[in-house]
Design a protein around this motif. Structure first.
Motif, PDB file in Angstrom:
ATOM      1  N   UNK A  64       0.379  -1.121  -0.215  1.00  0.00           N
ATOM      2  CA  UNK A  64       0.118   0.265  -0.508  1.00  0.00           C
ATOM      3  C   UNK A  64       0.934   1.386  -0.415  1.00  0.00           C
ATOM      4  N   UNK A  65       2.181   1.094   0.594  1.00  0.00           N
ATOM      5  CA  UNK A  65       2.792   2.104   0.446  1.00  0.00           C
ATOM      6  C   UNK A  65       3.493   2.776  -0.474  1.00  0.00           C
ATOM      7  N   UNK A  66       3.564   2.040  -1.782  1.00  0.00           N
ATOM      8  CA  UNK A  66       4.273   1.755  -2.792  1.00  0.00           C
ATOM      9  C   UNK A  66       4.480   3.526  -3.109  1.00  0.00           C
ATOM     10  N   UNK A  67       5.357   3.721  -4.267  1.00  0.00           N
ATOM     11  CA  UNK A  67       5.670   5.011  -4.531  1.00  0.00           C
ATOM     12  C   UNK A  67       4.748   5.609  -5.418  1.00  0.00           C
ATOM     13  N   UNK A  68       3.342   4.860  -5.834  1.00  0.00           N
ATOM     14  CA  UNK A  68       2.180   5.687  -6.724  1.00  0.00           C
ATOM     15  C   UNK A  68       1.425   6.015  -5.480  1.00  0.00           C
ATOM     16  N   UNK A  69       1.314   4.869  -4.558  1.00  0.00           N
ATOM     17  CA  UNK A  69       0.820   5.380  -3.039  1.00  0.00           C
ATOM     18  C   UNK A  69       1.052   6.638  -2.722  1.00  0.00           C
ATOM     19  N   UNK A  70       1.867   6.820  -2.503  1.00  0.00           N
ATOM     20  CA  UNK A  70       2.776   7.900  -0.905  1.00  0.00           C
ATOM     21  C   UNK A  70       3.100   8.759  -1.822  1.00  0.00           C
ATOM     22  N   UNK A  73      -0.686  10.725  -1.370  1.00  0.00           N
ATOM     23  CA  UNK A  73      -0.898  11.795  -0.150  1.00  0.00           C
ATOM     24  C   UNK A  73       0.307  12.882  -0.023  1.00  0.00           C
ATOM     25  N   UNK A  74       1.623  12.357  -0.452  1.00  0.00           N
ATOM     26  CA  UNK A  74       2.702  14.010  -0.668  1.00  0.00           C
ATOM     27  C   UNK A  74       1.100  15.152  -1.470  1.00  0.00           C
ATOM     28  N   UNK A  75       0.981  14.215  -2.473  1.00  0.00           N
ATOM     29  CA  UNK A  75       0.156  16.003  -3.211  1.00  0.00           C
ATOM     30  C   UNK A  75      -1.001  15.959  -2.847  1.00  0.00           C
ATOM     31  N   UNK A  76      -1.854  15.294  -1.815  1.00  0.00           N
ATOM     32  CA  UNK A  76      -2.744  16.099  -0.917  1.00  0.00           C
ATOM     33  C   UNK A  76      -2.244  16.899   0.024  1.00  0.00           C
ATOM     34  N   UNK A  77      -0.990  16.308   0.790  1.00  0.00           N
ATOM     35  CA  UNK A  77      -0.729  17.406   1.831  1.00  0.00           C
ATOM     36  C   UNK A  77       0.208  19.078   1.452  1.00  0.00           C
ATOM     37  N   UNK A 321      -6.840  18.526  -2.376  1.00  0.00           N
ATOM     38  CA  UNK A 321      -6.315  17.965  -1.510  1.00  0.00           C
ATOM     39  C   UNK A 321      -7.579  16.410  -0.892  1.00  0.00           C
ATOM     40  N   UNK A 322      -8.295  17.054  -1.355  1.00  0.00           N
ATOM     41  CA  UNK A 322      -9.511  15.806  -0.295  1.00  0.00           C
ATOM     42  C   UNK A 322      -9.373  14.684  -1.282  1.00  0.00           C
ATOM     43  N   UNK A 323     -10.167  15.460  -2.494  1.00  0.00           N
ATOM     44  CA  UNK A 323     -10.006  14.093  -2.890  1.00  0.00           C
ATOM     45  C   UNK A 323      -8.739  13.186  -3.072  1.00  0.00           C
ATOM     46  N   UNK A 324      -7.847  14.071  -3.351  1.00  0.00           N
ATOM     47  CA  UNK A 324      -6.263  12.848  -3.614  1.00  0.00           C
ATOM     48  C   UNK A 324      -6.754  12.123  -1.962  1.00  0.00           C
ATOM     49  N   UNK A 325      -6.668  13.161  -0.814  1.00  0.00           N
ATOM     50  CA  UNK A 325      -6.453  11.964   0.462  1.00  0.00           C
ATOM     51  C   UNK A 325      -7.083  10.594  -0.072  1.00  0.00           C
ATOM     52  N   UNK A 326      -8.414  10.913  -0.296  1.00  0.00           N
ATOM     53  CA  UNK A 326      -9.535   9.879  -0.424  1.00  0.00           C
ATOM     54  C   UNK A 326      -8.954   8.861  -1.717  1.00  0.00           C
ATOM     55  N   UNK A 327      -8.533   9.124  -2.766  1.00  0.00           N
ATOM     56  CA  UNK A 327      -8.264   8.373  -3.501  1.00  0.00           C
ATOM     57  C   UNK A 327      -7.121   7.460  -3.533  1.00  0.00           C
ATOM     58  N   UNK A 328      -6.296   8.340  -2.441  1.00  0.00           N
ATOM     59  CA  UNK A 328      -4.919   7.272  -1.090  1.00  0.00           C
ATOM     60  C   UNK A 328      -5.650   6.212  -0.961  1.00  0.00           C
ATOM     61  N   UNK A 329      -6.397   7.021   0.204  1.00  0.00           N
ATOM     62  CA  UNK A 329      -7.020   5.797   1.005  1.00  0.00           C
ATOM     63  C   UNK A 329      -7.711   4.794   0.197  1.00  0.00           C
ATOM     64  N   UNK A 330      -8.871   4.966  -1.002  1.00  0.00           N
ATOM     65  CA  UNK A 330      -9.395   4.175  -1.101  1.00  0.00           C
ATOM     66  C   UNK A 330      -8.450   3.267  -1.801  1.00  0.00           C
ATOM     67  N   UNK A 331      -7.021   3.484  -2.843  1.00  0.00           N
ATOM     68  CA  UNK A 331      -6.753   2.929  -3.147  1.00  0.00           C
ATOM     69  C   UNK A 331      -5.808   1.892  -2.087  1.00  0.00           C
ATOM     70  N   UNK A 332      -5.245   2.077  -1.048  1.00  0.00           N
ATOM     71  CA  UNK A 332      -4.821   1.291   0.297  1.00  0.00           C
ATOM     72  C   UNK A 332      -5.949   0.138   0.260  1.00  0.00           C
TER      73      UNK A 332
END
Length: 338
Positions: A64-70, A73-77, A321-332
């Motif tokens: 889950x913490x692979x490069x695309x997933x990270x 989260x970095x873009x959301x931050x 940022x909220x959309x990117x965070x949601x996308x990261x959570x959905x991917x995980x």
């Protein structure tokens, strides 16, 4: 801080990005160093029935913490930090408002204003007639200022409360008659009333203009105490002596009055105490020049700063940022289920 028409109000928030990146890099290096430590340093080994499940969970977290997933989260931050920096779009320039002043005219209405020692078009006129004509023209030239009028005789009263309706002030000044507030000279009480009204707007540029022709003030408030009150409220007082400085016996006899000229020393002292000026208006020409001089002195020394339309843009990076965070959570979540 600015890029084209976009400006950030709090750009210091962007320092969070390199700071957090450096902290993440240091933490990763430390974890890698701990993972590659010699096996001899780990002397105790434990076995547990759920060890296999724990290893599987660790592997899933690593996936889950692979490069695309990270990167999600970095873009959301980064979007959240951009929203904290409060971006704004700078639009067209707004018209500069005129300088705002609160001007209070304190007008002597005592019986001595009936003396005819002013001349207009070759004819003698009363002091009150000359003063009303000059003040009427002065009020007509005001733009963006507020104005009030306090008249005094035995006691003061407010003829015109603080207003931006200059037409009303002109009409009330034209209707002013001698002796309306009494026969004597309550100068100190009138200044104190004007200070009380002006102090209600401490942020405005406040000006008091006192017109007096009396030498024997009466009333419970001494003129010097009233001037000290104006100085305490940081209000400048301009004093204007009306009429000839030495009484004309012909004018006294024609008016049927026992008249003493204005106390120049007292009026000058009152103006000096507040940082204002004293003037002697001996004729209609000098009275008009006095008004123009005070108007010039009380104009702001520096023009108002230009203003522009501003549109807040922080909702957009916040939403992204909220959309990117949601996308990261959905991917995980998907990877964890698989």
């Amino acid at each position: 801080m600015t890029g084209g028409q976009i400006q950030f109000l709090n750009p210091a928030w962007f320092w969070l990005l390199p700071g957090l990146a450096a902290a993440a890099w240091l933490l990763r290096r430390r974890l890698e160093h701990a993972a590659t430590a010699p096996s001899g340093a780990r002397q105790n080994r434990f076995t547990h029935p759920l060890l296999l499940r724990l290893q599987l969970a660790t592997e899933l977290r690593g996936r889950a913490g692979s490069r695309p997933g990270r990167w999600l989260y970095w873009l959301a931050f980064a979007c959240f930090v951009t929203a904290l920096a409060q971006p704004q779009r700078i639009g067209e320039q707004l018209p500069v408002p005129p300088p705002h002043r609160d001007i209070t005219l304190v007008v002597d209405d005592s019986i001595s204003m009936a003396l005819r020692d002013y001349v207009l078009d070759g004819r003698p006129i009363t002091r009150m007639t000359a003063l009303k004509g000059i003040l009427g023209r002065f009020v007509s030239r005001l733009h963006g200022d507020r104005l009030s009028v306090v008249v005094y005789g035995d006691h003061p009263y407010t003829l015109v409360p603080m207003t931006e309706d200059h037409g009303l002030a002109q009409k009330m000044l034209a209707r002013l008659s001698i002796g309306l507030a009494g026969r004597t000279n309550g100068l100190g009480e009138a200044v104190a009333l004007a200070v009380k009204q002006s102090s209600a707007a401490p942020k405005a540029r406040r000006v008091l203009m006192l017109f007096s022709d009396g030498a024997r003030p009466v009333g419970p408030v001494a003129p010097r105490a009233a001037a000290a009150l104006a100085a305490a409220h940081k209000i400048r007082l301009y004093t204007i002596a009306i009429g000839a400085v030495g009484g004309s016996s012909a004018a006294k006899q024609a008016a049927g009055l026992v008249y003493d000229p204005a106390d120049r020393a007292r009026l000058q002292q009152m103006a000096t105490m507040t940082g204002g000026r004293y003037y002697a208006a001996r004729d209609t020409g000098s009275l008009a020049r006095v008004i123009r001089d005070i108007e010039q002195l009380e104009r702001p020394s520096s023009p108002a700063k230009p203003r522009r339309l501003r549109q807040a843009l922080y909702p957009w990076p916040l939403l992204l940022g909220l959309l990117l965070l949601a996308a990261g959570q959905w991917r995980d979540l998907r990877r964890g289920r698989s």
